[in-house]
Structure formats: structure tokens, C-alpha cells
Motif scaffolding. Structure first.
Motif, PDB file in Angstrom:
ATOM      1  N   VAL A  61       0.674  -1.491  -0.005  1.00 32.40           N
ATOM      2  CA  VAL A  61       0.383  -0.212   0.171  1.00 32.40           C
ATOM      3  C   VAL A  61       0.689   0.984  -0.019  1.00 32.40           C
ATOM      4  O   VAL A  61       1.030   2.311  -0.372  1.00 32.40           O
ATOM      5  CB  VAL A  61      -1.089  -0.233   1.181  1.00 32.40           C
ATOM      6  N   ILE A  62       1.937   1.347   0.363  1.00 24.64           N
ATOM      7  CA  ILE A  62       2.890   2.126   0.885  1.00 24.64           C
ATOM      8  C   ILE A  62       3.683   2.665  -0.434  1.00 24.64           C
ATOM      9  O   ILE A  62       3.785   3.765  -1.211  1.00 24.64           O
ATOM     10  CB  ILE A  62       3.640   2.529   2.736  1.00 24.64           C
ATOM     11  N   LEU A  63       4.132   1.901  -1.357  1.00 25.36           N
ATOM     12  CA  LEU A  63       4.497   2.020  -2.162  1.00 25.36           C
ATOM     13  C   LEU A  63       3.480   2.546  -3.191  1.00 25.36           C
ATOM     14  O   LEU A  63       4.339   3.198  -3.813  1.00 25.36           O
ATOM     15  CB  LEU A  63       5.055   0.673  -2.834  1.00 25.36           C
ATOM     16  N   PHE A  64       2.627   1.513  -3.480  1.00 23.51           N
ATOM     17  CA  PHE A  64       1.516   2.477  -4.253  1.00 23.51           C
ATOM     18  C   PHE A  64       1.215   4.222  -3.889  1.00 23.51           C
ATOM     19  O   PHE A  64       1.321   4.683  -4.715  1.00 23.51           O
ATOM     20  CB  PHE A  64       0.772   1.401  -4.531  1.00 23.51           C
ATOM     21  N   LEU A  65       1.334   4.200  -2.698  1.00 20.83           N
ATOM     22  CA  LEU A  65       0.614   6.044  -2.644  1.00 20.83           C
ATOM     23  C   LEU A  65       2.357   6.741  -2.752  1.00 20.83           C
ATOM     24  O   LEU A  65       1.744   7.869  -3.434  1.00 20.83           O
ATOM     25  CB  LEU A  65       1.039   5.723  -1.304  1.00 20.83           C
ATOM     26  N   VAL A  66       3.708   6.004  -2.438  1.00 18.24           N
ATOM     27  CA  VAL A  66       4.893   6.579  -3.616  1.00 18.24           C
ATOM     28  C   VAL A  66       4.864   6.904  -4.442  1.00 18.24           C
ATOM     29  O   VAL A  66       5.464   8.230  -4.892  1.00 18.24           O
ATOM     30  CB  VAL A  66       5.723   5.825  -2.341  1.00 18.24           C
ATOM     31  N   PHE A  67       4.653   5.647  -5.331  1.00 21.15           N
ATOM     32  CA  PHE A  67       4.031   6.057  -6.485  1.00 21.15           C
ATOM     33  C   PHE A  67       2.926   6.932  -7.293  1.00 21.15           C
ATOM     34  O   PHE A  67       3.578   7.578  -7.931  1.00 21.15           O
ATOM     35  CB  PHE A  67       4.114   4.538  -7.412  1.00 21.15           C
ATOM     36  N   ILE A  68       2.075   7.325  -6.494  1.00 20.14           N
ATOM     37  CA  ILE A  68       1.287   8.049  -7.630  1.00 20.14           C
ATOM     38  C   ILE A  68       1.282   8.936  -6.599  1.00 20.14           C
ATOM     39  O   ILE A  68       0.959  10.605  -7.582  1.00 20.14           O
ATOM     40  CB  ILE A  68      -0.075   7.279  -7.090  1.00 20.14           C
ATOM     41  N   SER A  69       2.300   9.479  -6.182  1.00 25.38           N
ATOM     42  CA  SER A  69       2.785  10.686  -5.325  1.00 25.38           C
ATOM     43  C   SER A  69       3.758  11.335  -6.466  1.00 25.38           C
ATOM     44  O   SER A  69       4.017  12.725  -6.417  1.00 25.38           O
ATOM     45  CB  SER A  69       3.491  10.720  -3.612  1.00 25.38           C
ATOM     46  N   LEU A  70       4.545  10.132  -6.950  1.00 25.70           N
ATOM     47  CA  LEU A  70       6.032  11.226  -7.880  1.00 25.70           C
ATOM     48  C   LEU A  70       5.255  11.297  -9.154  1.00 25.70           C
ATOM     49  O   LEU A  70       5.036  11.781  -9.665  1.00 25.70           O
ATOM     50  CB  LEU A  70       6.549   9.422  -7.973  1.00 25.70           C
ATOM     51  N   TRP A  71       4.493  10.206  -9.708  1.00 23.48           N
ATOM     52  CA  TRP A  71       3.023  10.576 -10.948  1.00 23.48           C
ATOM     53  C   TRP A  71       2.257   9.713 -10.649  1.00 23.48           C
ATOM     54  O   TRP A  71       1.469   9.043 -11.141  1.00 23.48           O
ATOM     55  CB  TRP A  71       4.195   9.081 -11.477  1.00 23.48           C
ATOM     56  N   PRO A  72       1.403  11.120 -10.046  1.00 24.55           N
ATOM     57  CA  PRO A  72      -0.220  11.129 -10.182  1.00 24.55           C
ATOM     58  C   PRO A  72      -0.738  11.198 -11.846  1.00 24.55           C
ATOM     59  O   PRO A  72      -1.944  10.288 -11.333  1.00 24.55           O
ATOM     60  CB  PRO A  72      -0.530  12.413  -9.530  1.00 24.55           C
ATOM     61  N   SER A  73      -0.386  11.528 -12.176  1.00 24.54           N
ATOM     62  CA  SER A  73      -0.968  11.236 -14.001  1.00 24.54           C
ATOM     63  C   SER A  73      -0.936   9.968 -14.666  1.00 24.54           C
ATOM     64  O   SER A  73      -1.662  10.102 -15.427  1.00 24.54           O
ATOM     65  CB  SER A  73      -0.231  12.171 -14.704  1.00 24.54           C
ATOM     66  N   ALA A  74       0.106   9.378 -13.901  1.00 26.11           N
ATOM     67  CA  ALA A  74      -0.200   7.618 -14.054  1.00 26.11           C
ATOM     68  C   ALA A  74      -1.193   7.028 -14.673  1.00 26.11           C
ATOM     69  O   ALA A  74      -1.994   6.386 -15.351  1.00 26.11           O
ATOM     70  CB  ALA A  74       0.831   6.809 -13.960  1.00 26.11           C
ATOM     71  N   ILE A  75      -2.049   7.730 -13.711  1.00 24.82           N
ATOM     72  CA  ILE A  75      -3.486   6.499 -12.963  1.00 24.82           C
ATOM     73  C   ILE A  75      -4.149   7.637 -13.163  1.00 24.82           C
ATOM     74  O   ILE A  75      -5.485   7.288 -12.729  1.00 24.82           O
ATOM     75  CB  ILE A  75      -3.194   5.777 -11.792  1.00 24.82           C
ATOM     76  N   ALA A  76      -4.571   9.122 -13.860  1.00 19.80           N
ATOM     77  CA  ALA A  76      -5.393  10.126 -13.482  1.00 19.80           C
ATOM     78  C   ALA A  76      -5.270  10.825 -14.384  1.00 19.80           C
ATOM     79  O   ALA A  76      -3.978  11.684 -14.547  1.00 19.80           O
ATOM     80  CB  ALA A  76      -5.540  10.533 -11.858  1.00 19.80           C
ATOM     81  N   SER A  77      -5.454  11.410 -15.205  1.00 19.29           N
ATOM     82  CA  SER A  77      -5.629  12.594 -16.499  1.00 19.29           C
ATOM     83  C   SER A  77      -6.646  13.816 -15.781  1.00 19.29           C
ATOM     84  O   SER A  77      -7.301  13.718 -14.854  1.00 19.29           O
ATOM     85  CB  SER A  77      -6.033  11.709 -17.598  1.00 19.29           C
ATOM     86  N   GLY A  78      -5.958  14.855 -16.335  1.00 20.75           N
ATOM     87  CA  GLY A  78      -6.595  16.086 -15.860  1.00 20.75           C
ATOM     88  C   GLY A  78      -5.896  16.500 -15.007  1.00 20.75           C
ATOM     89  O   GLY A  78      -4.984  16.249 -14.085  1.00 20.75           O
ATOM     90  N   SER A  79      -6.095  17.965 -14.669  1.00 20.03           N
ATOM     91  CA  SER A  79      -5.780  18.422 -13.672  1.00 20.03           C
ATOM     92  C   SER A  79      -6.898  18.852 -12.466  1.00 20.03           C
ATOM     93  O   SER A  79      -7.669  18.673 -12.661  1.00 20.03           O
ATOM     94  CB  SER A  79      -5.326  20.107 -13.983  1.00 20.03           C
ATOM     95  N   PRO A  80      -6.304  18.689 -11.335  1.00 20.18           N
ATOM     96  CA  PRO A  80      -7.177  18.488  -9.916  1.00 20.18           C
ATOM     97  C   PRO A  80      -7.857  20.135  -9.477  1.00 20.18           C
ATOM     98  O   PRO A  80      -8.906  20.110  -9.596  1.00 20.18           O
ATOM     99  CB  PRO A  80      -6.036  18.160  -8.962  1.00 20.18           C
ATOM    100  N   LEU A  81      -6.929  21.022 -10.401  1.00 15.72           N
ATOM    101  CA  LEU A  81      -7.322  22.610 -10.403  1.00 15.72           C
ATOM    102  C   LEU A  81      -8.939  22.522 -11.680  1.00 15.72           C
ATOM    103  O   LEU A  81      -8.880  23.650 -11.867  1.00 15.72           O
ATOM    104  CB  LEU A  81      -6.903  23.504 -10.264  1.00 15.72           C
ATOM    105  N   THR A  82      -9.110  21.847 -12.518  1.00 17.46           N
ATOM    106  CA  THR A  82      -9.364  22.240 -13.305  1.00 17.46           C
ATOM    107  C   THR A  82     -11.606  21.566 -12.851  1.00 17.46           C
ATOM    108  O   THR A  82     -11.162  20.721 -12.673  1.00 17.46           O
ATOM    109  CB  THR A  82      -9.777  20.846 -14.596  1.00 17.46           C
ATOM    110  N   CYS A  83     -12.128  22.478 -12.445  1.00 19.77           N
ATOM    111  CA  CYS A  83     -13.347  22.548 -12.840  1.00 19.77           C
ATOM    112  C   CYS A  83     -14.592  23.122 -13.075  1.00 19.77           C
ATOM    113  O   CYS A  83     -14.519  23.497 -14.129  1.00 19.77           O
ATOM    114  CB  CYS A  83     -13.658  23.178 -11.075  1.00 19.77           C
ATOM    115  N   ASP A  84     -15.595  22.288 -13.321  1.00 23.61           N
ATOM    116  CA  ASP A  84     -16.970  23.084 -14.292  1.00 23.61           C
ATOM    117  C   ASP A  84     -18.001  23.253 -13.265  1.00 23.61           C
ATOM    118  O   ASP A  84     -18.796  22.107 -12.922  1.00 23.61           O
ATOM    119  CB  ASP A  84     -16.704  22.479 -15.632  1.00 23.61           C
TER     120      ASP A  84
END
Length: 326
Positions: A70-93
Motif C-alpha cells: 500500500v505504501i509503495l503504491f502511495l509513493v508511486f502515485i505521489s511521484l507520478w499521479p498522472s500515471a493513473i489520473a488524467s486531467g488537472s485537479p484544479l480544473t472544475c466545472d
């Protein structure tokens, strides 16, 4: 006495029940050699250390393996969040405010129309960064101060003890509200500095007690009798044998610091928008919990899972490094 007959092809071994049995020469030699060498040694006959025994136990502990994944997965998405999530977290509608799950948004949208999934993934970066940096700073500062106080004692030890009592008397959340309320920075460093400032006394007491115990051992007295300097004794003889309890406490405290960052961000004095944090998202979703519970449950669940993973990791490390539990 009559000469015993020669047995070129075999040997006699006791059965443990008053009898004996014939063994081949190679089998008799095998019984005389314990697998892996004498007790307390490794496969090649080398003495096993505390760290090698601990690593062997950790590899066999399913709690450690699960929490580490679990921790390794958290570190991975912390370093490369765009690998599993597209778009910007600041883009809202705003047209999608409080909408449920849909294409491209498996977690739905929050009150501002932001993608909850994207913000949850990107929020791991702030939490992991704060937790790791705060733990490293607390461990270094507390270990140095506590180790020096435990080794030299005297006035330095008394002064540090009174200083830690003062810091222990400061409520953590209240101290954060007071100290961080005047900070306007949107980075994680003011929060990290606050946690190091109020977190080092716990580690210093652990390090002090470990050093006091270690310096009474015979090998330390022998090194001192041979003329070793204080710095050499501390670094070569005491530190390697006193660091285990510090590692255990620091590992467990890492999850606590992540939860503290989320708490301070929820109260509005930790990380501030436009930073992305689970605490900020939980605070923003609280007024809409009846209409859009998904906006609150996903970041809160990610926070709880992260804290639980680090606490489980700390418990596994504690069990592996404590010889009394073997």
C-alpha cells in the motif's frame, strides 16, 4: 578389554530411547552438522545480526507485506499521479457540481465541480511529502539531542528533560492553530517545520533511554578503556544498537503526522488552496455531506487507509526488532 570390531562403512548413533541404529558414514556426518551452522549463525556460518533477523521476520509477516505494498503504491502515485489520473485537479466545472460517478470521474464531482478521483490521487502527494519530511526531521533532531543527553548526562540531560516537559505541555492542534494562522505560504514546509518543532521531544526521550541502556554494555566500556573518543563510541558502538526503538516510533508516528496535516488543513491553517490535500477536500465537502457524500467519503477513505498502512508497518517493524517477541 576386547577390541571392538571395525566398522568401515557405518557408524552407531543413539536413537534417544536407549537403543542404537546403524548409519552410513555420510549420514552420521550429516547428523553432526546442524543445518545452516551453529545456533545464531546464518547459512554460511556467519553470526546473524539483529537487522538480518528482523528482515527475515518481516519478509514472512503478511501484515508487513500488505502495508508495504500500500505504501509503495502511495509513493508511486505521489511521484507520478498522472500515471493513473488524467486531467488537472484544479480544473472544475460548476455545471457538474455534486454530480455522481460518470465517465472519466469514477468518484463523482464535489461542490465546485472538481473531479473527486483526480483530486484524491493528487492529494496523496501532499500527505506523503509532509509525513516523510516531518518524520525525517523529527527523527534526526530528536535522536541527536536525546542521544547526546543520554550519553553525557549531567546539566545537559537535566536541561533537555525540562525543555521536553515544556513542549509536551503544548497542545498540538492548538499550537498549530496559533503558529500556522500567521503563515501565508501555500507550500508544505511551514507545516513540516511545525511538526518537527513539536514532535522531536517524543523521539528524544526514546533515544535518550536507548543510549543510556546501550552505554552500560561491556563493549562500550571496553572501547572507552582502549582510548576511543566520544564521537567514535557514539557513532560506531552506541548508535547502531540504540537506533532500533527510534525507527519503530518514527515509523508509527509517520501515520500520525499525515493525520495531523489533514486535521490542520481541515481547520484552514495547514495547506491552503490552491494546494491539493485530503484535508482541504474533506473540509470543502463537509457542508454537502447529505447531497454529495461521495465527495467526502473518498478522500476520507484514502486518508484512513494511508494512516492505517503506516501504523501497521510500524507495528510489524516493532515486532521484528523486539527480541522479547521472538
Amino acid at each position: 578389554m576386547p577390541e571392538q570390531p571395525h566398522q568401515p562403512e557405518g557408524a552407531i548413533a543413539g536413537t534417544g530411547m536407549g537403543g542404537a541404529m546403524d548409519l552410513g558414514a555420510s549420514e552420521a556426518v550429516t547428523l553432526e552438522r546442524a543445518p545452516g551452522g551453529p545456533a545464531g549463525t546464518g547459512p554460511a556460518g556467519r553470526p546473524r545480526s539483529l537487522w538480518s533477523d528482523a528482515w527475515r521476520d518481516l519478509r514472512r509477516n503478511p501484515v508487513f507485506l500488505l502495508s508495504a505494498l500500500v505504501i509503495l503504491f502511495l509513493v508511486f502515485i505521489s511521484l507520478w499521479p498522472s500515471a493513473i489520473a488524467s486531467g488537472s485537479p484544479l480544473t472544475c466545472d460548476l455545471a457538474k457540481s455534486q454530480d455522481g460517478p460518470g465517465p472519466g470521474a469514477p468518484f463523482g464531482y464535489d461542490g465546485q465541480g472538481c473531479n473527486v478521483y483526480t483530486r484524491t490521487v493528487y492529494g496523496a502527494r501532499a500527505s506523503v511529502t509532509v509525513g516523510l519530511c516531518a518524520t525525517l526531521g523529527v527523527a534526526l533532531l530528536g535522536s541527536v539531542l536525546g542521544g547526546l543527553a543520554g550519553y553525557f548526562g549531567g546539566t545537559w540531560d537535566s536541561l533537555l528533560s525540562r525543555l521536553t516537559d515544556i513542549f509536551f505541555a503544548i497542545p498540538v492542534v492548538l499550537g498549530g492553530l496559533v503558529l500556522l494562522s500567521v503563515v501565508t505560504s501555500n507550500t508544505v514546509w511551514p507545516v513540516v517545520g511545525f511538526m518537527v518543532l513539536l514532535g522531536w521531544p517524543q523521539i528524544s526521550r526514546i533515544a535518550r533511554g536507548a543510549v543510556i541502556t546501550a552505554k552500560q554494555n561491556d563493549y562500550v566500556q571496553a572501547a572507552r578503556a582502549l582510548g576511543a573518543s566520544d564521537s567514535r563510541i557514539l557513532l560506531r558502538h552506541i548508535a547502531p544498537n540504540a537506533v532500533a526503538p527510534v525507527i519503530v516510533v518514527a515509523t508509527i508516528a509517520l501515520g500520525t503526522y499525515i493525520a495531523l496535516e489533514a486535521t490542520l488543513s481541515y481547520l484552514g491553517v495547514g495547506l491552503k488552496p490552491p494546494s491539493v490535500s485530503w484535508g482541504i477536500d474533506i473540509s470543502a465537502a463537509s457542508p454537502y455531506i447529505r447531497n454529495a457524500p461521495h465527495a467526502l467519503l473518498w478522500p476520507a477513505g484514502a486518508l484512513a487507509l494511508t494512516v492505517l498502512a503506516f501504523i501497521m508497518l510500524g507495528d510489524a517493524v516493532r515486532d521484528a526488532l523486539d527480541p522479547k517477541l521472538r
